[in-house]
Design a protein around this motif. Structure first.
Motif, PDB file in Angstrom:
ATOM      1  N   LYS A 152       1.011  -1.487  -0.064  1.00 27.42           N
ATOM      2  CA  LYS A 152       0.043  -0.119   0.032  1.00 27.42           C
ATOM      3  C   LYS A 152       1.054   1.288  -0.062  1.00 27.42           C
ATOM      4  O   LYS A 152       0.502   2.279  -0.269  1.00 27.42           O
ATOM      5  CB  LYS A 152      -1.020   0.067   1.263  1.00 27.42           C
ATOM      6  CG  LYS A 152      -0.341  -0.316   2.729  1.00 27.42           C
ATOM      7  CD  LYS A 152      -1.278  -0.541   3.522  1.00 27.42           C
ATOM      8  CE  LYS A 152      -1.308  -1.981   3.750  1.00 27.42           C
ATOM      9  NZ  LYS A 152      -2.553  -2.626   4.487  1.00 27.42           N
TER      10      LYS A 152
ATOM     11  N   ASP B 197      -4.682  -6.198  -0.939  1.00 23.90           N
ATOM     12  CA  ASP B 197      -5.081  -5.543   0.533  1.00 23.90           C
ATOM     13  C   ASP B 197      -6.669  -6.019   0.805  1.00 23.90           C
ATOM     14  O   ASP B 197      -7.552  -5.912   0.005  1.00 23.90           O
ATOM     15  CB  ASP B 197      -4.890  -4.017   0.801  1.00 23.90           C
ATOM     16  CG  ASP B 197      -4.459  -3.653   1.920  1.00 23.90           C
ATOM     17  OD1 ASP B 197      -4.522  -4.423   2.933  1.00 23.90           O
ATOM     18  OD2 ASP B 197      -4.092  -2.630   2.176  1.00 23.90           O
ATOM     19  N   SER B 198      -6.910  -6.820   1.925  1.00 21.44           N
ATOM     20  CA  SER B 198      -8.178  -7.500   2.225  1.00 21.44           C
ATOM     21  C   SER B 198      -9.234  -6.452   2.072  1.00 21.44           C
ATOM     22  O   SER B 198     -10.334  -6.654   1.778  1.00 21.44           O
ATOM     23  CB  SER B 198      -8.216  -7.924   3.460  1.00 21.44           C
ATOM     24  OG  SER B 198      -7.805  -7.374   4.488  1.00 21.44           O
ATOM     25  N   GLU B 199      -9.053  -5.099   2.680  1.00 18.36           N
ATOM     26  CA  GLU B 199     -10.180  -4.227   2.523  1.00 18.36           C
ATOM     27  C   GLU B 199     -10.449  -3.786   1.223  1.00 18.36           C
ATOM     28  O   GLU B 199     -11.571  -3.596   0.739  1.00 18.36           O
ATOM     29  CB  GLU B 199     -10.025  -2.827   3.444  1.00 18.36           C
ATOM     30  CG  GLU B 199      -9.650  -3.257   4.854  1.00 18.36           C
ATOM     31  CD  GLU B 199      -8.397  -3.929   5.142  1.00 18.36           C
ATOM     32  OE1 GLU B 199      -7.649  -4.029   4.495  1.00 18.36           O
ATOM     33  OE2 GLU B 199      -8.323  -3.956   6.423  1.00 18.36           O
TER      34      GLU B 199
ATOM     35  N   ASN C 137      -1.637   1.828   9.792  1.00 15.68           N
ATOM     36  CA  ASN C 137      -2.026   0.734   8.613  1.00 15.68           C
ATOM     37  C   ASN C 137      -3.435   1.300   7.872  1.00 15.68           C
ATOM     38  O   ASN C 137      -3.672   1.398   6.833  1.00 15.68           O
ATOM     39  CB  ASN C 137      -2.177  -0.592   8.977  1.00 15.68           C
ATOM     40  CG  ASN C 137      -2.635  -1.535   7.779  1.00 15.68           C
ATOM     41  OD1 ASN C 137      -1.989  -1.437   6.942  1.00 15.68           O
ATOM     42  ND2 ASN C 137      -3.424  -2.326   8.155  1.00 15.68           N
TER      43      ASN C 137
ATOM     44  N   GLU D 114      -4.287   2.814   4.603  1.00 22.06           N
ATOM     45  CA  GLU D 114      -5.504   2.094   3.422  1.00 22.06           C
ATOM     46  C   GLU D 114      -6.359   3.144   3.161  1.00 22.06           C
ATOM     47  O   GLU D 114      -7.058   2.920   2.194  1.00 22.06           O
ATOM     48  CB  GLU D 114      -5.999   1.107   4.464  1.00 22.06           C
ATOM     49  CG  GLU D 114      -4.919  -0.106   4.473  1.00 22.06           C
ATOM     50  CD  GLU D 114      -5.508  -1.379   5.283  1.00 22.06           C
ATOM     51  OE1 GLU D 114      -5.260  -2.493   5.478  1.00 22.06           O
ATOM     52  OE2 GLU D 114      -6.849  -1.238   5.482  1.00 22.06           O
TER      53      GLU D 114
HETATM   54 MG    MG Z   1      -5.731  -4.269   4.922  1.00 21.22          MG
END
Ligand code: MG
Ligand code: NAD
Length: 388
Positions: free
Chosen positions: A127, A152-154, A219, A223
């Motif tokens: 990121k 990135d999971s989000e 983080n 994000e």
């Molecule tokens: Mg993440």
């Protein structure tokens, strides 16, 4: 059942947490992928073992001092060995369908740009690139017809539920945040936490840097900036909610009151697989969600006085100019110093804040500018660290 054409895959940062999770999926689906490039910075023994197993065209070690070890370890295999920054660029330039960008920090930006410039599909885990050079990187992606898929999971969750055909009907993107290991600790008790405590994330098993970022909640700040560059929304349309179970990975709210969410057990192989198989789907060994077993999902507002880094990141996004690039560089220096036990946990936000307040750097207009700002900010941040 959908079928997937065989893909050629390069993994930048193959020895890290994302790299290993990616290779775990490749190992389970050998007919679907051919590995073209594998890179690492210093884990040369692991890189040699992975190269022997996956037989890439090229294997690269970032740390040039380890080049001989790599070359000797892969002697007779026919695998091309390279080292250093030039070596990383060569690995990124080797033709492949998809590049998994899993080098941590701004250090991997040049190799990723190389892959972008050859029009590759990039499964973007890192990121920091979008934080330090978001506008310029997205311009490069558009110019060269590259494709960015968020790992990135989000962002992968948002990617899955964002209706591109109704982009004007999106009212908000809501990123979920676990709150990290210190969600329920008082700010007063955080001054003495050790790196070991900070990297022990309750839900995710990740590399050291992102684990510390999760503990400070920087983080989530990174994000938010990442989401701003990846999706067509305004800055004020980005929100965060604390969700300690990490089951809902993020949400998109529409003007009609519908909110779409992506859910899953917290296992990075799910978003990685979503990118690897895109636009199809592939099986993963990830546990399937059992909501009755989980019972309830909790949500809270963020405490910005406790998680100062998150506030600093949101301010940097609003300020624009050089602020996000500087925020990222100062944070990388601060986190490394914390992991080296040179500064305390709460000093991370103090250092980032001090550096941001001391500079009058202008908005980067070229990637060369980004690298200058990054380098200057790192030395400024270093100058505030306690002398050994
Ligand atoms: Mg993440
Ligand atoms: P990690 O520390 O486990 O692995 C980093 C990889 O990058 C290693 O292969 C290492 O050898 C390589 N590397 C480190 N410094 C380098 C340098 N200077 N030059 C070249 N290579 C270098 O990190 P990770 O947890 O896998 O995270 C990788 C990226 O993905 C980060 O940007 C992180 O924010 C992002 N990310 C990770 C996760 C996760 O679950 N781990 C989730 C979302 C996003």
């Amino acid at each position: 059942m959908q079928t997937m054409e065989k893909k050629t895959l390069s993994i930048l940062g193959a020895t890290g947490s994302i790299g290993q999770n990616t290779l775990d999926l490749v190992r389970r689906n050998p007919a679907d992928f051919d590995i073209v490039a594998l890179t690492a910075f210093s884990g040369v023994e692991l890189l040699i073992a992975l190269a022997k197993e996956f037989k890439p065209v090229i294997a690269t070690i970032g740390n040039e001092e380890l080049f001989t070890v790599l070359k000797d370890g892969l002697a007779g295999t026919g695998i091309r060995c390279t080292a250093g920054e030039e070596g990383l660029l060569e690995a990124a330039n080797e033709p492949s369908d998809m590049v998994v960008a899993a080098i941590v920090g701004a250090a991997g930006l040049r190799p990723v740009l190389t892959a972008v410039r050859r029009g590759a599909t990039i499964a973007l885990a890192n990121k920091e690139y979008l934080v330090c050079a978001g506008d310029l990187m997205m311009q490069e992606v558009a110019t060269h017809g590259a494709t960015l898929l968020p790992v990135d999971s989000e962002h992968n969750a948002i990617f899955q539920v964002f209706d591109d055909a109704a982009e004007n009907a999106v009212s908000r993107i809501i990123l979920t945040a676990s709150g990290g290991p210190f969600l329920n600790r008082s700010v007063e008790s955080l001054g003495t936490v050790t790196p070991k405590e900070a990297v022990a994330h309750p839900n995710w098993d990740m590399g050291a840097k992102i684990s510390v970022d999760s503990a400070t909640m920087m983080n989530k700040g990174l994000e938010v900036i990442e989401a701003y560059h990846l999706f067509p929304v305004e800055k004020h349309q980005l929100d965060i909610v604390i969700h300690p179970q990490s089951v809902i990975h993020s949400m998109v709210e529409y003007i009609d009151g519908s909110t779409l969410a992506q859910l899953g057990c917290p296992d990075m192989r799910v978003p990685i697989a979503s990118c690897l198989a895109w636009p199809n789907r592939m099986r993963t060994p990830a546990k399937k969600l059992n909501l009755a077993e989980i019972g309830s999902l909790d949500f809270f507002d963020v405490d910005y006085t406790k998680f100062k880094c998150l506030q600093l990141a949101k301010d940097a996004l609003l300020a624009g100019g050089a602020a996000p690039t500087m925020l990222n560089a100062a944070n990388e220096v601060a986190v490394a110093a914390f992991l080296d036990k040179k500064i305390g946990f709460l000093d991370i936000s103090t250092l980032v804040e001090t550096v941001l307040s001391k500079s009058d750097m202008k908005e980067p207009h070229s990637l060369a500018n980004v690298f200058e700002i990054d380098t200057e900010t790192r030395s400024l941040a270093q100058s505030y660290l306690p002398k050994a």
